[in-house]
Motif scaffolding. Structure first.
Motif, PDB file in Angstrom:
ATOM      1  N   LEU A  15       0.766  -1.369  -0.084  1.00  9.31           N
ATOM      2  CA  LEU A  15       0.019   0.056   0.098  1.00  9.31           C
ATOM      3  C   LEU A  15       0.975   1.281   0.098  1.00  9.31           C
ATOM      4  N   ARG A  16       0.679   2.214  -0.994  1.00 11.81           N
ATOM      5  CA  ARG A  16       1.414   3.287  -0.840  1.00 11.81           C
ATOM      6  C   ARG A  16       0.645   4.650  -1.285  1.00 11.81           C
ATOM      7  N   THR A  17       1.116   5.660  -0.758  1.00 13.62           N
ATOM      8  CA  THR A  17       0.577   7.163  -1.293  1.00 13.62           C
ATOM      9  C   THR A  17       0.747   7.400  -2.562  1.00 13.62           C
ATOM     10  N   SER A  18      -0.185   7.861  -3.449  1.00 17.45           N
ATOM     11  CA  SER A  18       0.185   8.189  -4.808  1.00 17.45           C
ATOM     12  C   SER A  18      -0.412   9.501  -4.887  1.00 17.45           C
ATOM     13  N   LYS A  19      -0.364  10.330  -6.037  1.00 19.37           N
ATOM     14  CA  LYS A  19      -0.969  11.417  -6.226  1.00 19.37           C
ATOM     15  C   LYS A  19      -2.359  11.429  -6.353  1.00 19.37           C
ATOM     16  N   PHE A  20      -2.850  10.171  -6.430  1.00 19.22           N
ATOM     17  CA  PHE A  20      -4.634   9.804  -6.771  1.00 19.22           C
ATOM     18  C   PHE A  20      -4.888   9.472  -5.162  1.00 19.22           C
ATOM     19  N   GLY A  21      -4.077   9.464  -4.147  1.00 19.44           N
ATOM     20  CA  GLY A  21      -4.374   9.039  -2.731  1.00 19.44           C
ATOM     21  C   GLY A  21      -3.696   7.725  -2.556  1.00 19.44           C
ATOM     22  N   ASN A  22      -4.322   7.067  -1.416  1.00 20.23           N
ATOM     23  CA  ASN A  22      -3.723   5.490  -1.291  1.00 20.23           C
ATOM     24  C   ASN A  22      -3.943   4.586  -2.377  1.00 20.23           C
ATOM     25  N   ALA A  23      -3.016   3.733  -2.742  1.00 20.08           N
ATOM     26  CA  ALA A  23      -2.987   2.883  -3.691  1.00 20.08           C
ATOM     27  C   ALA A  23      -2.379   1.340  -3.539  1.00 20.08           C
ATOM     28  N   LEU A  24      -2.902   0.240  -4.066  1.00 20.06           N
ATOM     29  CA  LEU A  24      -2.595  -0.839  -4.082  1.00 20.06           C
ATOM     30  C   LEU A  24      -1.375  -0.891  -5.226  1.00 20.06           C
ATOM     31  N   VAL A  25       0.033  -1.227  -4.934  1.00 23.63           N
ATOM     32  CA  VAL A  25       0.920  -1.425  -5.672  1.00 23.63           C
ATOM     33  C   VAL A  25       1.494  -2.814  -5.877  1.00 23.63           C
ATOM     34  N   MET A  26       1.667  -3.178  -7.138  1.00 23.73           N
ATOM     35  CA  MET A  26       2.271  -4.554  -7.291  1.00 23.73           C
ATOM     36  C   MET A  26       3.455  -4.138  -8.218  1.00 23.73           C
ATOM     37  N   GLN A  27       4.428  -4.981  -7.992  1.00 25.30           N
ATOM     38  CA  GLN A  27       5.733  -5.106  -8.792  1.00 25.30           C
ATOM     39  C   GLN A  27       5.746  -6.469  -9.411  1.00 25.30           C
ATOM     40  N   THR A  28       5.987  -6.510 -10.983  1.00 29.08           N
ATOM     41  CA  THR A  28       6.181  -8.141 -11.230  1.00 29.08           C
ATOM     42  C   THR A  28       7.602  -8.152 -11.426  1.00 29.08           C
ATOM     43  N   SER A  29       7.863  -9.550 -11.615  1.00 34.48           N
ATOM     44  CA  SER A  29       9.405  -9.914 -11.717  1.00 34.48           C
ATOM     45  C   SER A  29       9.954  -9.296 -13.002  1.00 34.48           C
ATOM     46  N   SER A  30      11.519  -9.329 -13.164  1.00 34.57           N
ATOM     47  CA  SER A  30      11.924  -9.009 -14.319  1.00 34.57           C
ATOM     48  C   SER A  30      11.761  -9.958 -15.374  1.00 34.57           C
ATOM     49  N   PHE A  31      11.362 -11.259 -15.093  1.00 37.46           N
ATOM     50  CA  PHE A  31      10.992 -12.052 -16.051  1.00 37.46           C
ATOM     51  C   PHE A  31       9.573 -11.690 -16.749  1.00 37.46           C
ATOM     52  N   SER A  32       8.774 -11.088 -16.000  1.00 39.28           N
ATOM     53  CA  SER A  32       7.378 -10.663 -16.285  1.00 39.28           C
ATOM     54  C   SER A  32       7.345  -9.097 -16.821  1.00 39.28           C
ATOM     55  N   GLY A  33       8.717  -8.572 -17.025  1.00 45.87           N
ATOM     56  CA  GLY A  33       8.664  -7.116 -17.457  1.00 45.87           C
ATOM     57  C   GLY A  33       8.935  -6.252 -16.571  1.00 45.87           C
ATOM     58  N   ASN A  34       9.162  -6.477 -15.376  1.00 42.87           N
ATOM     59  CA  ASN A  34       9.478  -5.502 -14.113  1.00 42.87           C
ATOM     60  C   ASN A  34       8.555  -4.367 -14.118  1.00 42.87           C
ATOM     61  N   TYR A  35       7.201  -4.617 -14.159  1.00 47.26           N
ATOM     62  CA  TYR A  35       6.250  -3.528 -14.234  1.00 47.26           C
ATOM     63  C   TYR A  35       5.847  -3.203 -12.693  1.00 47.26           C
ATOM     64  N   THR A  36       5.465  -2.117 -12.684  1.00 49.49           N
ATOM     65  CA  THR A  36       4.717  -1.318 -11.312  1.00 49.49           C
ATOM     66  C   THR A  36       3.663  -0.960 -11.584  1.00 49.49           C
ATOM     67  N   LEU A  37       2.414  -1.579 -10.988  1.00 49.77           N
ATOM     68  CA  LEU A  37       1.009  -1.222 -11.254  1.00 49.77           C
ATOM     69  C   LEU A  37       0.480  -0.813  -9.995  1.00 49.77           C
ATOM     70  N   GLY A  38      -0.358   0.255 -10.209  1.00 54.63           N
ATOM     71  CA  GLY A  38      -1.064   0.944  -8.978  1.00 54.63           C
ATOM     72  C   GLY A  38      -2.622   0.785  -9.475  1.00 54.63           C
ATOM     73  N   PHE A  39      -3.360   0.652  -8.327  1.00 58.87           N
ATOM     74  CA  PHE A  39      -4.889   0.828  -8.358  1.00 58.87           C
ATOM     75  C   PHE A  39      -5.590   1.397  -7.061  1.00 58.87           C
TER      76      PHE A  39
END
Length: 113
Positions: A65-89
């Motif tokens: 859980l992280r604070t973003s400019k949109f408020g509190n967000a659920l943030v997931m990080q994928t592995s480098s094998f999966s593209g090393n993406y950071t996704l927030g919801f």
């Protein structure tokens, strides 16, 4: 996803469906539907179901859980094998965000052992 319905994989079961979840991956949010299943996390845009994300727990390296400019967000990080993406919801209300986070962490911990 077809006709705003999740195509469930063999052995997969839906744990929770949440409408009105914002994907924060761009400078603007996109409103959509979020699914938690026993094997993956899925989100698709309300306006274009072909704009979607499906991430198996075993391809994640962290969920926080992280604070973003949109408020509190659920943030997931994928592995480098999966593209090393950071996704927030963004999930409202905050009590639901915390519940979803706890459910996802329980499932993530099963797959990360």
């Amino acid at each position: 996803v077809k006709n705003k319905r999740l195509n469930v994989l063999p052995g997969e079961s839906i744990i929770r469906k949440i409408s009105g979840v914002w994907n924060l991956s761009a400078d603007q949010g996109n409103l959509g539907t979020f699914f938690i299943t026993n094997v993956r996390i899925i989100w698709f845009a309300e306006m274009a179901e072909n704009f979607n994300i499906s991430i198996p727990y075993m391809q994640l390296t962290s969920i926080v859980l992280r604070t973003s400019k949109f408020g509190n967000a659920l943030v997931m990080q994928t592995s480098s094998f999966s593209g090393n993406y950071t996704l927030g919801f963004r999930i409202d209300p905050q009590s639901l965000l915390k519940t979803v986070y706890q459910e996802m962490m329980t499932l993530f911990n099963v797959f990360s052992k």
